[in-house]
Design a protein around this motif. Structure first.
Motif, PDB file in Angstrom:
ATOM      1  N   VAL A   5      50.774  29.179  72.263  1.00  7.60           N
ATOM      2  CA  VAL A   5      50.575  29.991  73.455  1.00  7.60           C
ATOM      3  C   VAL A   5      49.071  30.113  73.579  1.00  7.60           C
ATOM      4  CG1 VAL A   5      50.791  32.297  74.437  1.00  7.60           C
ATOM      5  CG2 VAL A   5      52.707  31.286  73.228  1.00  7.60           C
ATOM      6  N   VAL A  18      48.034  32.269  81.284  1.00 14.52           N
ATOM      7  CA  VAL A  18      48.762  32.173  80.018  1.00 14.52           C
ATOM      8  C   VAL A  18      49.683  30.966  80.095  1.00 14.52           C
ATOM      9  CG1 VAL A  18      50.380  33.321  78.457  1.00 14.52           C
ATOM     10  CG2 VAL A  18      48.707  34.686  79.724  1.00 14.52           C
ATOM     11  N   GLY A  19      49.619  30.105  79.074  1.00 20.78           N
ATOM     12  CA  GLY A  19      50.454  28.913  79.055  1.00 20.78           C
ATOM     13  C   GLY A  19      51.004  28.630  77.670  1.00 20.78           C
ATOM     14  N   VAL A  20      51.861  27.608  77.587  1.00 15.91           N
ATOM     15  CA  VAL A  20      52.474  27.195  76.333  1.00 15.91           C
ATOM     16  C   VAL A  20      52.474  25.666  76.279  1.00 15.91           C
ATOM     17  CG1 VAL A  20      54.832  27.224  77.239  1.00 15.91           C
ATOM     18  CG2 VAL A  20      54.464  27.548  74.810  1.00 15.91           C
ATOM     19  N   TYR A  51      44.386  31.675  71.497  1.00 10.76           N
ATOM     20  CA  TYR A  51      45.617  30.919  71.274  1.00 10.76           C
ATOM     21  C   TYR A  51      46.298  31.392  70.000  1.00 10.76           C
ATOM     22  CZ  TYR A  51      42.948  27.884  68.056  1.00 10.76           C
ATOM     23  OH  TYR A  51      42.173  27.389  67.039  1.00 10.76           O
ATOM     24  N   ARG A  61      57.483  30.075  73.639  1.00  5.44           N
ATOM     25  CA  ARG A  61      57.898  30.470  74.989  1.00  5.44           C
ATOM     26  C   ARG A  61      58.247  31.950  75.067  1.00  5.44           C
ATOM     27  NH1 ARG A  61      61.362  25.112  76.333  1.00  5.44           N
ATOM     28  NH2 ARG A  61      59.614  23.862  77.083  1.00  5.44           N
ATOM     29  N   GLU A  64      54.982  33.695  75.198  1.00  6.52           N
ATOM     30  CA  GLU A  64      54.385  33.489  76.518  1.00  6.52           C
ATOM     31  C   GLU A  64      54.984  34.465  77.526  1.00  6.52           C
ATOM     32  OE1 GLU A  64      53.864  29.918  79.817  1.00  6.52           O
ATOM     33  OE2 GLU A  64      55.710  30.060  78.645  1.00  6.52           O
ATOM     34  N   ARG A  65      56.297  34.590  77.529  1.00  5.90           N
ATOM     35  CA  ARG A  65      56.950  35.532  78.457  1.00  5.90           C
ATOM     36  C   ARG A  65      56.480  36.960  78.217  1.00  5.90           C
ATOM     37  NH1 ARG A  65      61.151  31.982  77.505  1.00  5.90           N
ATOM     38  NH2 ARG A  65      62.043  33.279  75.849  1.00  5.90           N
ATOM     39  N   LYS A  68      52.840  37.270  79.530  1.00  3.56           N
ATOM     40  CA  LYS A  68      52.798  37.266  80.993  1.00  3.56           C
ATOM     41  C   LYS A  68      53.233  38.601  81.574  1.00  3.56           C
ATOM     42  CE  LYS A  68      52.904  32.382  82.010  1.00  3.56           C
ATOM     43  NZ  LYS A  68      53.544  31.301  82.766  1.00  3.56           N
TER      44      LYS A  68
END
Length: 94
Positions: A5, A18-20, A51, A61, A64-65, A68
């Motif tokens: 992440v 924010v990404g994965v 990160y 993931r 990440e959720r 976010k």
């Protein structure tokens, strides 16, 4: 397989993304080169400021959720806990 992440910023206290991914170096290069159309390209969000590594993409993931859903000031506090100067961390990647 390792997964990450990550948080990108346009600059210190700038726009955040924010990404994965499973390949952090490659993904950061894609953002920088503009190969990925969308938010990061439109807003110039290319500086890797945070990160985390995970053992699986499912864990990444889920994190990440969570991130976010966080308020901006919580994300800022997280970034500054490990990177107070908002330095570009991409040079630390193998």
């Amino acid at each position: 397989m390792a997964a990450y992440v990550y948080i990108l910023a346009s600059g210190q206290h700038g726009t955040l993304y924010v990404g994965v991914t499973t390949d952090l170096s490659r993904r950061i290069e894609q953002h920088r080169s503009g190969a990925v159309p969308g938010f990061t390209k439109a807003y110039g969000v290319t500086r890797l400021v945070y990160y985390e590594a995970f053992d699986s993409i499912l864990e990444a993931r889920a994190r990440e959720r969570t991130l976010k859903g966080w308020r901006r000031d919580w994300k800022t506090t997280l970034i500054e806990s490990v990177n107070p100067d908002w330095s570009d961390l991409s040079a630390t990647l193998a």
